[in-house]
Motif scaffolding. Structure first.
Motif, mmCIF file in Angstrom:
data_model
loop_
_atom_site.group_PDB
_atom_site.id
_atom_site.type_symbol
_atom_site.label_atom_id
_atom_site.label_comp_id
_atom_site.label_asym_id
_atom_site.label_seq_id
_atom_site.Cartn_x
_atom_site.Cartn_y
_atom_site.Cartn_z
ATOM 1 N N THR A 197 72.778 12.113 -14.408
ATOM 2 C CA THR A 197 74.138 11.824 -13.940
ATOM 3 C C THR A 197 74.134 11.055 -12.629
ATOM 4 O O THR A 197 75.200 10.668 -12.139
ATOM 5 C CB THR A 197 74.954 13.118 -13.751
ATOM 6 O OG1 THR A 197 74.461 13.835 -12.607
ATOM 7 C CG2 THR A 197 74.904 13.997 -14.991
ATOM 8 N N SER A 198 72.965 10.848 -12.047
ATOM 9 C CA SER A 198 72.880 10.127 -10.781
ATOM 10 C C SER A 198 73.327 8.683 -10.970
ATOM 11 O O SER A 198 73.250 8.133 -12.071
ATOM 12 C CB SER A 198 71.439 10.153 -10.251
ATOM 13 O OG SER A 198 70.845 11.433 -10.392
ATOM 14 N N THR A 199 73.777 8.055 -9.903
ATOM 15 C CA THR A 199 74.163 6.645 -9.960
ATOM 16 C C THR A 199 72.904 5.792 -9.853
ATOM 17 O O THR A 199 72.281 5.717 -8.790
ATOM 18 C CB THR A 199 75.147 6.294 -8.837
ATOM 19 O OG1 THR A 199 76.308 7.114 -8.958
ATOM 20 C CG2 THR A 199 75.555 4.823 -8.920
ATOM 21 N N VAL A 200 72.535 5.173 -10.968
ATOM 22 C CA VAL A 200 71.304 4.391 -11.049
ATOM 23 C C VAL A 200 71.551 3.153 -11.912
ATOM 24 O O VAL A 200 72.608 3.005 -12.519
ATOM 25 C CB VAL A 200 70.150 5.222 -11.657
ATOM 26 C CG1 VAL A 200 69.820 6.431 -10.779
ATOM 27 C CG2 VAL A 200 70.509 5.683 -13.076
ATOM 28 N N ASN A 201 70.562 2.280 -11.985
ATOM 29 C CA ASN A 201 70.623 1.123 -12.870
ATOM 30 C C ASN A 201 69.936 1.443 -14.199
ATOM 31 O O ASN A 201 69.134 2.393 -14.279
ATOM 32 C CB ASN A 201 69.953 -0.085 -12.216
ATOM 33 C CG ASN A 201 70.949 -0.994 -11.509
ATOM 34 O OD1 ASN A 201 72.056 -1.208 -11.997
ATOM 35 N ND2 ASN A 201 70.562 -1.520 -10.358
ATOM 36 N N PRO A 202 70.211 0.668 -15.246
ATOM 37 C CA PRO A 202 69.563 0.921 -16.546
ATOM 38 C C PRO A 202 68.046 0.970 -16.466
ATOM 39 O O PRO A 202 67.410 1.812 -17.106
ATOM 40 C CB PRO A 202 70.039 -0.255 -17.404
ATOM 41 C CG PRO A 202 71.352 -0.624 -16.832
ATOM 42 C CD PRO A 202 71.230 -0.413 -15.346
ATOM 43 N N GLY A 224 69.629 19.061 -7.869
ATOM 44 C CA GLY A 224 70.480 18.355 -6.921
ATOM 45 C C GLY A 224 71.783 19.083 -6.706
ATOM 46 O O GLY A 224 72.619 19.160 -7.616
ATOM 47 N N LEU A 225 71.973 19.650 -5.506
ATOM 48 C CA LEU A 225 73.172 20.421 -5.194
ATOM 49 C C LEU A 225 73.913 19.811 -4.003
ATOM 50 O O LEU A 225 74.401 20.523 -3.126
ATOM 51 C CB LEU A 225 72.812 21.881 -4.897
ATOM 52 C CG LEU A 225 72.175 22.656 -6.051
ATOM 53 C CD1 LEU A 225 71.748 24.042 -5.577
ATOM 54 C CD2 LEU A 225 73.137 22.774 -7.230
ATOM 55 N N GLY A 226 74.018 18.491 -4.007
ATOM 56 C CA GLY A 226 74.717 17.800 -2.936
ATOM 57 C C GLY A 226 76.216 17.838 -3.118
ATOM 58 O O GLY A 226 76.759 18.709 -3.804
ATOM 59 N N ASN A 227 76.909 16.875 -2.511
ATOM 60 C CA ASN A 227 78.372 16.854 -2.555
ATOM 61 C C ASN A 227 78.914 16.856 -3.977
ATOM 62 O O ASN A 227 79.939 17.478 -4.256
ATOM 63 C CB ASN A 227 78.896 15.625 -1.806
ATOM 64 C CG ASN A 227 78.726 15.746 -0.305
ATOM 65 O OD1 ASN A 227 78.589 16.853 0.224
ATOM 66 N ND2 ASN A 227 78.718 14.618 0.381
ATOM 67 N N MET A 228 78.248 16.139 -4.869
ATOM 68 C CA MET A 228 78.677 16.100 -6.261
ATOM 69 C C MET A 228 77.911 17.107 -7.111
ATOM 70 O O MET A 228 78.447 17.673 -8.063
ATOM 71 C CB MET A 228 78.492 14.692 -6.835
ATOM 72 C CG MET A 228 79.088 14.507 -8.223
ATOM 73 S SD MET A 228 80.890 14.696 -8.243
ATOM 74 C CE MET A 228 81.373 13.166 -7.433
ATOM 75 N N GLY A 229 76.656 17.341 -6.766
ATOM 76 C CA GLY A 229 75.819 18.219 -7.569
ATOM 77 C C GLY A 229 76.280 19.662 -7.596
ATOM 78 O O GLY A 229 76.223 20.318 -8.644
ATOM 79 N N SER A 231 68.655 9.300 -5.400
ATOM 80 C CA SER A 231 68.008 8.007 -5.610
ATOM 81 C C SER A 231 67.207 8.014 -6.908
ATOM 82 O O SER A 231 66.788 9.082 -7.388
ATOM 83 C CB SER A 231 67.075 7.682 -4.447
ATOM 84 O OG SER A 231 65.918 8.522 -4.487
ATOM 85 N N PRO A 232 66.957 6.825 -7.491
ATOM 86 C CA PRO A 232 66.115 6.748 -8.698
ATOM 87 C C PRO A 232 64.713 7.308 -8.457
ATOM 88 O O PRO A 232 64.143 7.946 -9.345
ATOM 89 C CB PRO A 232 66.074 5.244 -8.991
ATOM 90 C CG PRO A 232 67.307 4.688 -8.366
ATOM 91 C CD PRO A 232 67.528 5.507 -7.135
ATOM 92 N N LYS A 233 64.178 7.077 -7.275
ATOM 93 C CA LYS A 233 62.834 7.595 -6.964
ATOM 94 C C LYS A 233 62.808 9.115 -7.026
ATOM 95 O O LYS A 233 61.818 9.710 -7.479
ATOM 96 C CB LYS A 233 62.388 7.111 -5.584
ATOM 97 C CG LYS A 233 62.068 5.626 -5.518
ATOM 98 C CD LYS A 233 61.556 5.244 -4.132
ATOM 99 C CE LYS A 233 61.215 3.756 -4.065
ATOM 100 N NZ LYS A 233 60.729 3.373 -2.711
ATOM 101 N N ALA A 234 63.891 9.730 -6.580
ATOM 102 C CA ALA A 234 63.959 11.190 -6.631
ATOM 103 C C ALA A 234 63.973 11.679 -8.071
ATOM 104 O O ALA A 234 63.305 12.670 -8.413
ATOM 105 C CB ALA A 234 65.200 11.677 -5.890
#
Length: 299
Positions: free
Chosen positions: A93-98, A11-16, A69-72
């Motif tokens: 480090t992605s924003t996900v739920n437990p 993942g090399l997006g805005n944060m990656g 996304s969590p699916k990714a």
């Protein structure tokens, strides 16, 4: 495993990308992203190796995910899990739920791979400047293995507990921030309608003894956590003040949403018999609803 010979970043997006940049300052990096342009940029600027095949990860001890996304995340781990070394650790480090982190753990478990969650608390500029924070959950041993990578990402780190707790802490923090934003927008509209100086209102609400701080640093941290609701400002007095705010907004034609919804809680708490308790006693409602009680604070 004590030596980290390389780190893979998915993942090399805005944060990656800035995350990969910080890791690349200390470790050789392997990268993957669906955007060919970002891969070329990482290769040119970071000296990164592009992951052309999951088998390239056969000797990679730490994999960092920063995906949309969590699916990714699950899809990536299903693909690379069989090819990672048995003692590897994945850092989500992605924003996900437990529950999403647990799903990732279950994908990796058959391959003997461990995972921790290390949610990023930062904007892009903070990540680039090295002032980001990590909210971490997972086994102590797994965290220790990838600690040098975590240190490369951010100096400030808070370990909250078991797997998923770092992710939960970020979601909770963001929920509070977004809800407070609605409350502040409503307050600002009421101030404008009544001729109150916005600058002075900001000073009032940001005072450590006033609006935004006191409910957290005193009433929640002391009264709710310690279960001490005796004395203080009675809940019915707070309910009266809340009603005054609703009346003021109605008079000035200011629509309220968050403040209106909050008033309903005070009405329910009063009817539940907590009217003479300190107004922090609204927290008792959640216990009445058989939600787990607030635990005692720990240092």
């Amino acid at each position: 495993m004590t030596d980290i010979s390389r780190v893979a970043v998915y993942g090399l997006g805005n944060m990656g990308f800035p995350l990969a940049t910080r890791i690349a300052a200390r470790f050789p990096v392997q990268v993957f992203d669906l955007n060919e342009g970002m891969l070329a940029k990482a290769k040119a600027e970071l000296g990164a190796d592009v992951i052309a095949d999951p088998q390239a990860l056969s000797a990679t001890p730490v994999v960092v995910l920063c995906l949309p996304s969590p699916k990714a995340s699950v899809a990536v781990l299903r693909q690379i899990g069989p090819h990672l070394p048995k003692d590897a650790v994945v850092v989500e480090t992605s924003t996900v739920n437990p529950e999403d982190v647990i799903a990732c753990r279950d994908v990796l478990a058959p391959h003997g791979i461990r995972i921790i969650d290390a949610s990023l608390m930062a904007g892009v500029s903070q990540m680039e400047a090295g002032t980001a924070s990590l909210l971490i959950g997972g086994e102590e041993a797994a965290i220790a293995v990838c600690r040098p990578v975590l240190d490369a990402i951010a100096e400030k780190q808070i370990v909250f507990g078991d797997l998923g707790t770092g992710a939960a802490a970020k979601v909770i923090n963001n929920a509070v921030a977004h809800a407070v934003m609605v409350v502040v927008a409503e307050a600002g509209s009421m101030a404008t309608a009544t001729g109150v100086s916005i600058d002075k209102l900001i000073g009032l609400l940001s005072d450590p003894q006033m609006g935004l701080h006191r409910p957290l640093t005193y009433r929640f941290a002391k009264r709710v956590v310690e279960g001490d609701y005796e004395g203080g400002m009675p809940l019915d007095a707070a309910r009266k003040d809340s009603r005054l705010a609703l009346d003021l907004a109605q008079t000035e034609g200011v629509p309220l949403f968050a403040i209106q919804a909050s008033h309903s809680v005070y009405e329910m708490a009063s009817r539940a018999g907590y009217s003479r308790d300190d107004y922090a006693a609204i927290a008792k409602l959640w216990s009445d609803w058989q939600v787990p009680a607030v635990p005692e604070a720990k240092g």
